[in-house]
Design a protein around this motif. Structure first.
Motif, mmCIF file in Angstrom:
data_model
loop_
_atom_site.group_PDB
_atom_site.id
_atom_site.type_symbol
_atom_site.label_atom_id
_atom_site.label_comp_id
_atom_site.label_asym_id
_atom_site.label_seq_id
_atom_site.Cartn_x
_atom_site.Cartn_y
_atom_site.Cartn_z
ATOM 1 N N ILE A 478 0.823 -1.216 0.000
ATOM 2 C CA ILE A 478 0.000 0.000 0.000
ATOM 3 C C ILE A 478 0.854 1.261 0.000
ATOM 4 C CG2 ILE A 478 -1.647 1.333 1.392
ATOM 5 C CD1 ILE A 478 -2.975 -1.335 2.123
ATOM 6 N N VAL A 479 1.945 1.258 0.775
ATOM 7 C CA VAL A 479 2.820 2.439 0.815
ATOM 8 C C VAL A 479 3.431 2.684 -0.564
ATOM 9 C CG1 VAL A 479 4.916 3.428 1.822
ATOM 10 C CG2 VAL A 479 3.319 2.181 3.272
ATOM 11 N N GLY A 480 3.843 1.602 -1.247
ATOM 12 C CA GLY A 480 4.389 1.740 -2.598
ATOM 13 C C GLY A 480 3.360 2.296 -3.567
ATOM 14 N N LYS A 481 2.113 1.816 -3.460
ATOM 15 C CA LYS A 481 1.044 2.319 -4.333
ATOM 16 C C LYS A 481 0.797 3.804 -4.087
ATOM 17 C CE LYS A 481 -1.521 -2.018 -4.928
ATOM 18 N NZ LYS A 481 -2.809 -2.685 -4.763
ATOM 19 N N GLU A 482 0.766 4.188 -2.818
ATOM 20 C CA GLU A 482 0.532 5.602 -2.490
ATOM 21 C C GLU A 482 1.654 6.476 -3.044
ATOM 22 O OE1 GLU A 482 0.139 5.433 1.727
ATOM 23 O OE2 GLU A 482 -2.014 4.981 1.667
ATOM 24 N N THR A 483 2.884 5.962 -2.985
ATOM 25 C CA THR A 483 4.021 6.709 -3.524
ATOM 26 C C THR A 483 3.869 6.910 -5.027
ATOM 27 O OG1 THR A 483 5.471 5.767 -1.841
ATOM 28 C CG2 THR A 483 6.531 6.730 -3.766
ATOM 29 N N LEU A 484 3.520 5.829 -5.736
ATOM 30 C CA LEU A 484 3.344 5.920 -7.184
ATOM 31 C C LEU A 484 2.165 6.828 -7.537
ATOM 32 C CD1 LEU A 484 4.504 4.939 -9.869
ATOM 33 C CD2 LEU A 484 2.917 3.009 -9.777
ATOM 34 N N GLU A 485 1.099 6.757 -6.739
ATOM 35 C CA GLU A 485 -0.054 7.649 -6.950
ATOM 36 C C GLU A 485 0.374 9.111 -6.883
ATOM 37 O OE1 GLU A 485 -3.343 4.665 -4.908
ATOM 38 O OE2 GLU A 485 -2.743 6.505 -3.890
ATOM 39 N N ASN A 486 1.117 9.457 -5.827
ATOM 40 C CA ASN A 486 1.556 10.851 -5.657
ATOM 41 C C ASN A 486 2.473 11.273 -6.796
ATOM 42 O OD1 ASN A 486 0.145 11.006 -3.243
ATOM 43 N ND2 ASN A 486 1.888 10.349 -2.013
ATOM 44 N N MET A 487 3.344 10.347 -7.210
ATOM 45 C CA MET A 487 4.287 10.634 -8.289
ATOM 46 C C MET A 487 3.550 10.902 -9.602
ATOM 47 S SD MET A 487 7.356 8.129 -9.583
ATOM 48 C CE MET A 487 7.863 7.779 -7.910
ATOM 49 N N LEU A 488 2.585 10.031 -9.930
ATOM 50 C CA LEU A 488 1.858 10.161 -11.193
ATOM 51 C C LEU A 488 0.865 11.320 -11.158
ATOM 52 C CD1 LEU A 488 1.222 6.397 -12.070
ATOM 53 C CD2 LEU A 488 2.975 7.930 -12.987
ATOM 54 N N SER A 489 0.314 11.614 -9.986
ATOM 55 C CA SER A 489 -0.604 12.751 -9.872
ATOM 56 C C SER A 489 0.127 14.066 -10.156
ATOM 57 C CB SER A 489 -1.231 12.795 -8.471
ATOM 58 O OG SER A 489 -2.046 11.670 -8.253
ATOM 59 N N ALA A 490 1.401 14.130 -9.726
ATOM 60 C CA ALA A 490 2.189 15.350 -9.935
ATOM 61 C C ALA A 490 2.835 15.393 -11.327
ATOM 62 C CB ALA A 490 3.284 15.448 -8.866
ATOM 63 N N TYR A 491 2.780 14.274 -12.053
ATOM 64 C CA TYR A 491 3.412 14.176 -13.375
ATOM 65 C C TYR A 491 2.714 15.117 -14.356
ATOM 66 C CZ TYR A 491 4.864 11.856 -17.753
ATOM 67 O OH TYR A 491 5.359 11.559 -19.003
ATOM 68 N N GLU A 492 3.483 15.931 -15.079
ATOM 69 C CA GLU A 492 2.919 16.939 -15.976
ATOM 70 C C GLU A 492 2.743 16.427 -17.407
ATOM 71 O OE1 GLU A 492 5.481 20.295 -15.598
ATOM 72 O OE2 GLU A 492 4.946 20.664 -13.495
ATOM 73 N N GLY A 493 3.208 15.202 -17.660
ATOM 74 C CA GLY A 493 3.033 14.631 -18.989
ATOM 75 C C GLY A 493 1.687 13.946 -19.134
ATOM 76 N N THR A 494 1.519 13.225 -20.241
ATOM 77 C CA THR A 494 0.271 12.505 -20.527
ATOM 78 C C THR A 494 0.438 11.055 -20.086
ATOM 79 O OG1 THR A 494 -0.007 13.941 -22.445
ATOM 80 C CG2 THR A 494 -1.408 11.979 -22.332
ATOM 81 N N LEU A 495 -0.627 10.495 -19.528
ATOM 82 C CA LEU A 495 -0.552 9.146 -18.953
ATOM 83 C C LEU A 495 -1.681 8.268 -19.484
ATOM 84 C CD1 LEU A 495 0.572 7.140 -16.785
ATOM 85 C CD2 LEU A 495 -0.958 8.240 -15.146
ATOM 86 N N VAL A 496 -1.339 7.057 -19.902
ATOM 87 C CA VAL A 496 -2.315 6.018 -20.252
ATOM 88 C C VAL A 496 -1.926 4.777 -19.459
ATOM 89 C CG1 VAL A 496 -3.319 4.591 -22.077
ATOM 90 C CG2 VAL A 496 -2.568 6.933 -22.596
ATOM 91 N N PHE A 497 -2.838 4.271 -18.641
ATOM 92 C CA PHE A 497 -2.471 3.120 -17.809
ATOM 93 C C PHE A 497 -3.625 2.141 -17.660
ATOM 94 C CE2 PHE A 497 -4.444 6.056 -14.891
ATOM 95 C CZ PHE A 497 -5.070 5.272 -13.930
ATOM 96 N N VAL A 498 -3.261 0.855 -17.572
ATOM 97 C CA VAL A 498 -4.218 -0.216 -17.282
ATOM 98 C C VAL A 498 -4.053 -0.606 -15.824
ATOM 99 C CG1 VAL A 498 -4.751 -2.654 -17.684
ATOM 100 C CG2 VAL A 498 -4.294 -1.150 -19.624
ATOM 101 N N SER A 499 -5.166 -0.734 -15.113
ATOM 102 C CA SER A 499 -5.093 -1.171 -13.713
ATOM 103 C C SER A 499 -6.418 -1.780 -13.285
ATOM 104 C CB SER A 499 -4.749 0.001 -12.795
ATOM 105 O OG SER A 499 -4.669 -0.429 -11.446
ATOM 106 N N HIS A 500 -6.336 -2.798 -12.405
ATOM 107 C CA HIS A 500 -7.528 -3.361 -11.777
ATOM 108 C C HIS A 500 -7.736 -2.783 -10.381
ATOM 109 C CE1 HIS A 500 -7.174 -7.084 -14.548
ATOM 110 N NE2 HIS A 500 -8.069 -6.249 -15.010
#
Length: 640
Positions: A478-500
């Motif tokens: 969960i801590v790793g997921k939260e870290t990636l969430e914060n990282m991608l939320s702040a990302y200024e580029g375009t994102l396409v991702f698959v997730s369950h």
């Protein structure tokens, strides 16, 4: 039913995994066990399942394991397949063996009753019938059918042999068997792995209404949040219990930490103040009595220890694109994807710079195939897509974590970026938790989570302005997921991702592409709005079914009723029925008009599948409206 471990511990050689286990399960409790990867969550489940025998722990209480009611414990890891040649149906039906045994007994007793109906045989048959009903003999076929459909298997799959299914499918079959066996304590270790969003939602409802205890280890925060009423956290080898769901756990833990930290700071401040007073007046005879009083007070003061810091060790990377892409980053028109046979077609969407698209849907519908098509790994079967100017793509695929090569972590990364110095390589890897001797680990010895971190570290070092990610949170806690969430939320580029992981999708995506009901639909909003839309549609369908069923029942009753009543009462009944039919006609016409308006929308009339679906719904409602109108005319004429 009751199960409790008091002051238990588990060690493997010199390694202590759990040193102070206090864990309790009662009746129909729904419990989550959370904590960092490697903290001992699965070990705890194995202790409860009886696979590992605990020893006395380091706590003050006496060590004990208490059971009441001799509970049957079901654990997914225990569900093995004895016969690989058995069909799915035969394998799953094995859990109903007790029902089949009672059914055979009933048939034998019934045959005996045909010969001589003695009292003993009658009583035995009656008892067998009661047991048959208690075991679910009248409902097991329906439960089986619902389970098979809910886990994404079709009728053609029921006759396939177990050996023909993939690893993920076999896990789902094992989970079906476990759920249908209905143990008193159901132990589930990451049950949402290999399940798509729709199946996870179904499983949530099933477990919420499960009539016995459930213990879940999961990194899916939304899943456990919607099911559990108690959370056990494992941190630093100890278990700590919190009442409520996952959100309550996070809130209470934070409040407890802040309170303990405040109490500790107040204790330190007061201790220092008293010590200063003692030192100041220690050698003054006139103050001796007061000094002794302060010393005794200091000895009596209750110790307020500093709280343990959260175990929040994780990767970090403050990265942004090296340069900006064009404003119109990606456009997809009528895209058809697949290999020899199309998996999905008529895919249409457009993304602008900075937008984040979440791709969700059932397993096997083409989500990963879409990403491979967009990154040029496979060719499209039809339609077109194109990226805007200045696009630099970073692509993460689960296959990338296989690392089919020898060598150390440092060797691998340095080969990718030969221009970097050793210090720069170590710094980049250190940000993703490869520090010290970790950089000399052989790649083949890395865990699943470590491989994911290495792959992400390699991709992000390129600083792409378009990220395409396929299930990036697999193997993350969960801590790793939260870290990636914060990282991608702040990302200024375009994102396409698959997730369950719906919580992950909810936190990041501002657009959705959903593979559903044989079509691929684009929604210009996030997961919360999509979830509300789905639930509203389900509610509308339920209301419509209830409305139709209610009217059918009333019609049947009116046709079969043979009771006499006064002409005045009869006239009143007809008047109320006419009034009800008028409302049903108006409501149905309103629904038809609403669907006709949808047909005028550009995103509908340009989409053949959507427009055909809406047109068939209009035809169904029109036929229903005609039925209501015919009945209304007949009743109106009879009342006149």
């Amino acid at each position: 039913m009751y199960y409790k471990i008091t002051n238990g511990s588990v060690s493997f050689g010199a390694d202590v995994v759990l040193e102070n286990i206090d864990f309790e399960i009662k009746d129909r409790e729904k419990i989550a066990v959370v904590g960092r990867n490697g903290c001992g969550k699965t070990t705890l489940l194995k202790v409860v399942a009886g696979e590992i025998i605990p020893e006395a722990g380091t706590g003050e209480s006496g060590f004990s394991v208490t059971k009441a009611g001799n509970p049957v414990i079901g654990y997914l890891k225990q569900m093995a397949f004895e016969d690989e040649n058995a069909t799915l149906r035969d394998e799953v039906m094995k859990v109903f063996a007790p029902i089949f045994a009672v059914e055979s007994k009933m048939e034998a007793l019934l045959k005996r009753l045909g010969d001589s109906a003695d009292e003993k045989t009658v009583n035995s048959y009656s008892a067998a019938c009661e047991k048959f009903e208690f075991l679910g003999g009248y409902t097991y076929k329906k439960e089986y059918a619902v389970m098979v459909k809910s886990f994404g298997f079709g009728e053609e799959d029921e006759n396939r042999r177990i050996s023909e299914f993939s690893g993920g499918q076999r896990t789902r079959i094992a989970l079906m068997k476990l759920l249908l066996s209905k143990p008193d304590i159901l132990l589930l270790d990451e049950p949402t792995n290999h399940l798509d969003v729709m199946t996870v939602r179904w499983l949530e409802d099933y477990l919420k209404n499960y009539k016995s205890a459930v213990v879940i280890v999961s990194h899916d925060r939304m899943f456990i949040n919607r099911i559990v009423d108690k959370v056990y956290e494992i941190e630093y080898g100890e278990t700590r219990c919190y009442k409520g769901n996952y959100s309550d756990f996070e809130r209470i833990k934070r409040e407890n930490y802040e309170k303990q930290l405040k109490d500790h700071e107040l204790f330190r401040a007061e201790t220092e103040r008293i010590k200063r007073v003692i030192e100041r007046f220690r050698y003054k005879a006139t103050k001796a009595k007061m000094v002794q009083s302060k010393i005794k007070y200091l000895e009596r003061m209750q110790q307020a220890d500093a709280p343990h810091k959260y175990d929040l060790k994780t990767f970090h990377a403050d990265f942004q694109p090296q340069f900006k892409s064009a404003s119109e980053t990606l456009e997809v028109k009528g895209l058809k994807i697949g290999y020899d046979v199309p998996l999905a077609e008529n895919i249409n969407f457009k993304l602008y710079r900075g937008e984040k698209l979440g791709v969700i849907g059932a397993n096997g519908t083409g989500k990963s195939t879409l990403l491979k098509t967009l990154t040029g790994k496979i060719r499209p079967l039809g339609g077109i897509f194109y990226f805007g100017a200045n696009v630099k793509i970073g692509y993460f695929d689960q296959q990338m974590t296989q690392f089919n090569r020898e060598g150390t972590v440092m060797d691998y990364f340095h080969d990718k970026y030969p221009a970097l110095t050793e210090f720069e390589v170590r710094s980049a890897l250190g940000a993703f938790m490869f520090s010290g001797e970790d950089v000399f680990k052989n790649i083949t010895d890395l865990s699943g989570g470590e491989k994911v971190r290495l792959a992400l570290c390699t991709i992000l070092k390129e600083r792409p302005n378009v990220l395409i990610l396929d299930e990036p949170t697999n193997h993350m806690d969960i801590v790793g997921k939260e870290t990636l969430e914060n990282m991608l939320s702040a990302y200024e580029g375009t994102l396409v991702f698959v997730s369950h992981d719906r919580y992950f999708v909810k936190k990041i995506a501002d657009k959705l592409l959903v593979f559903e009901n044989g079509a691929v639909n684009f929604y210009p909003f996030g997961y919360d709005e999509y979830d509300e839309l789905c639930r509203a549609e389900e509610s509308d369908k339920t209301t419509e079914r209830e409305k139709t069923t209610s009217l059918a029942k009333e019609t049947t009753v009116n046709k079969s009723a043979k009771k006499y009543c006064s002409p005045l009462k009869e006239k009143g009944k007809i008047a109320r029925k006419i009034q009800k039919l008028e409302k049903l006609i108006a409501d149905t016409e309103k629904e038809i008009n609403s669907y006709n308006e949808k047909l005028l929308l550009p995103e509908v009339y340009t989409d053949y599948i959507k427009s055909e679906k809406i047109q068939s719904e209009i035809e169904r409602l029109t036929a229903l409206c005609e039925e209501f109108t015919a009945e209304w005319l007949a009743l109106s004429e009879s009342s006149e």
